[in-house]
Scaffold this active site. Structure first.
Site, PDB file in Angstrom:
ATOM      1  CD1 TRP A  16      -2.241  -2.345   0.872  1.00  0.00           C
ATOM      2  CD2 TRP A  16      -3.610  -0.541   1.004  1.00  0.00           C
ATOM      3  NE1 TRP A  16      -3.359  -2.743   0.551  1.00  0.00           N
ATOM      4  CE2 TRP A  16      -4.294  -1.807   0.649  1.00  0.00           C
ATOM      5  CE3 TRP A  16      -4.190   0.770   1.149  1.00  0.00           C
ATOM      6  CZ2 TRP A  16      -5.599  -1.701   0.710  1.00  0.00           C
ATOM      7  CZ3 TRP A  16      -5.541   0.710   1.060  1.00  0.00           C
ATOM      8  CH2 TRP A  16      -6.208  -0.227   1.214  1.00  0.00           C
ATOM      9  CG  ASP A  45     -15.373  -5.878  -3.520  1.00  0.00           C
ATOM     10  OD1 ASP A  45     -16.239  -5.353  -3.596  1.00  0.00           O
ATOM     11  OD2 ASP A  45     -14.426  -5.576  -2.522  1.00  0.00           O
ATOM     12  CE1 TYR A  50     -10.256  -1.876  -0.728  1.00  0.00           C
ATOM     13  CE2 TYR A  50     -10.906  -3.255  -2.397  1.00  0.00           C
ATOM     14  CZ  TYR A  50     -11.233  -2.882  -1.215  1.00  0.00           C
ATOM     15  OH  TYR A  50     -12.413  -3.109  -0.353  1.00  0.00           O
ATOM     16  N   GLY A 280     -10.576 -12.279   1.141  1.00  0.00           N
ATOM     17  CA  GLY A 280      -9.467 -11.594   0.893  1.00  0.00           C
ATOM     18  C   GLY A 280      -8.573 -11.908   0.879  1.00  0.00           C
TER      19      GLY A 280
END
Length: 318
Positions: A16, A45, A50, A280
């Site tokens: 990230w 999704d 993200y 996830g």
């Protein structure tokens, strides 16, 4: 028939930060996406935040390298969360924004990264207290008229917020995403603690699952695996409820010859609200383990379901 499970792409983009993704990240994503497809999962999704947009960009690479993949998947993505150095300037506070320009820019950025012309569902990630609902509805309806989205989804919203957008939109509201799991079980507590003093301790939106069921809005559960707390993740020594729940999960899994992940997800899917868990994990073996929930859910009996609930809440139902 496609699976009720949804594959959550939050982690397929790697770190990230704004560092470019590498070939190894794409390889891991490819393995995860194909494991999901092999399990019958066709809904994927996304969100613009993200991995700083890299999750969408990596998925876009997969679509570009295999044109046939586009015909096998349905995509949804989200906008509205503004993170410093990600979807907002580095010095900005984390905030939510749902004005017309932000909504359009969010979708256009997602489409560009995903390398597609439209998405099945465009979701508002979080409610923005400063947003004008009429402006939001107009912006979304405009995107649908342009053929960029087919429906609208909402996320982390209350019953009244869902009802308001249903009233204002001409575009159908087809999904609501909420955090639901054995760990975040307020949706059950709100049902069983009606007319009970303990009910005041739970802030889950009252009647939201019943409202969605009555109006044909599917409920999607993010955080459905509770970050693996009951299926192998470290349990804090002081969390006796989690330890007892993990033991119950493993006992039921052994009795049904399935994975612990299947039990945790089947507990959600056994609820008549038609809950669709969002996965996830990028581990293909764990994705396959999760897929066992589909067959287990209708076989999970009342006593096993309540045993899991009792372990998770730490005491019997009133």
């Amino acid at each position: 028939m496609s699976s009720r499970l949804i594959y959550g792409c939050m982690t397929i983009g790697g770190s990230w930060d704004d560092a470019p993704h590498d070939a190894a990240t794409v390889d891991r994503a490819r393995a995860a996406v194909h494991a999901a497809l092999d399990a019958g999962i066709t809904d994927f999704d996304h969100a613009d935040i993200y991995a700083h947009g890299k999750s969408e960009a990596v998925f876009g690479e997969l679509l570009a390298e295999d044109p046939a993949l586009a015909g096998r998947v349905r995509l949804q993505t989200k906008c509205g969360v503004r993170l410093p150095g990600n979807t907002a300037a580095p010095g900005a506070p984390a905030h939510y924004r749902l004005d017309r320009g932000t909504i359009r820019a969010g979708l256009e950025g997602s489409l560009r990264r995903l390398r597609v012309d439209s998405v099945e569902r465009f979701m508002l990630h979080r409610p923005d207290p400063l947003a004008d609902p009429h402006e939001v509805a107009d912006a979304l309806d405009e995107l649908r008229r342009e053929g960029l989205i087919r429906s609208v989804g909402l996320s982390n919203m209350s019953t009244r917020q869902v009802a308001l957008y249903q009233q204002l939109l001409t575009t159908p509201v087809t999904a609501l995403q909420l955090e639901l799991s054995l760990r975040h079980r307020g949706f059950v507590e709100q049902q069983i603690l009606a007319n009970h003093p303990e009910g005041a301790e739970h802030s889950f939106p009252e009647g939201i699952l019943e409202y969605c069921a009555a109006d044909g809005i599917e409920v999607q559960a993010w955080g459905a695996l509770a970050r693996g707390l009951y299926t192998g993740a470290p349990i804090p020594p002081e969390d006796q409820h989690a330890a007892a729940t993990a033991e119950t999960v493993h006992r039921i899994a052994a009795a049904h010859a399935v994975s612990g992940e299947a039990v945790v997800l089947a507990w959600l899917m056994r609820h008549p609200g038609g809950i669709r868990p969002v996965l996830g994990t990028t581990d293909p073996r764990r994705i396959a383990a999760c897929a066992e929930a589909e067959a287990l859910a209708p076989r999970l009996g009342h006593e096993d379901w309540y045993a899991l609930l009792t372990a998770a809440r730490g005491n019997p139902v009133p």
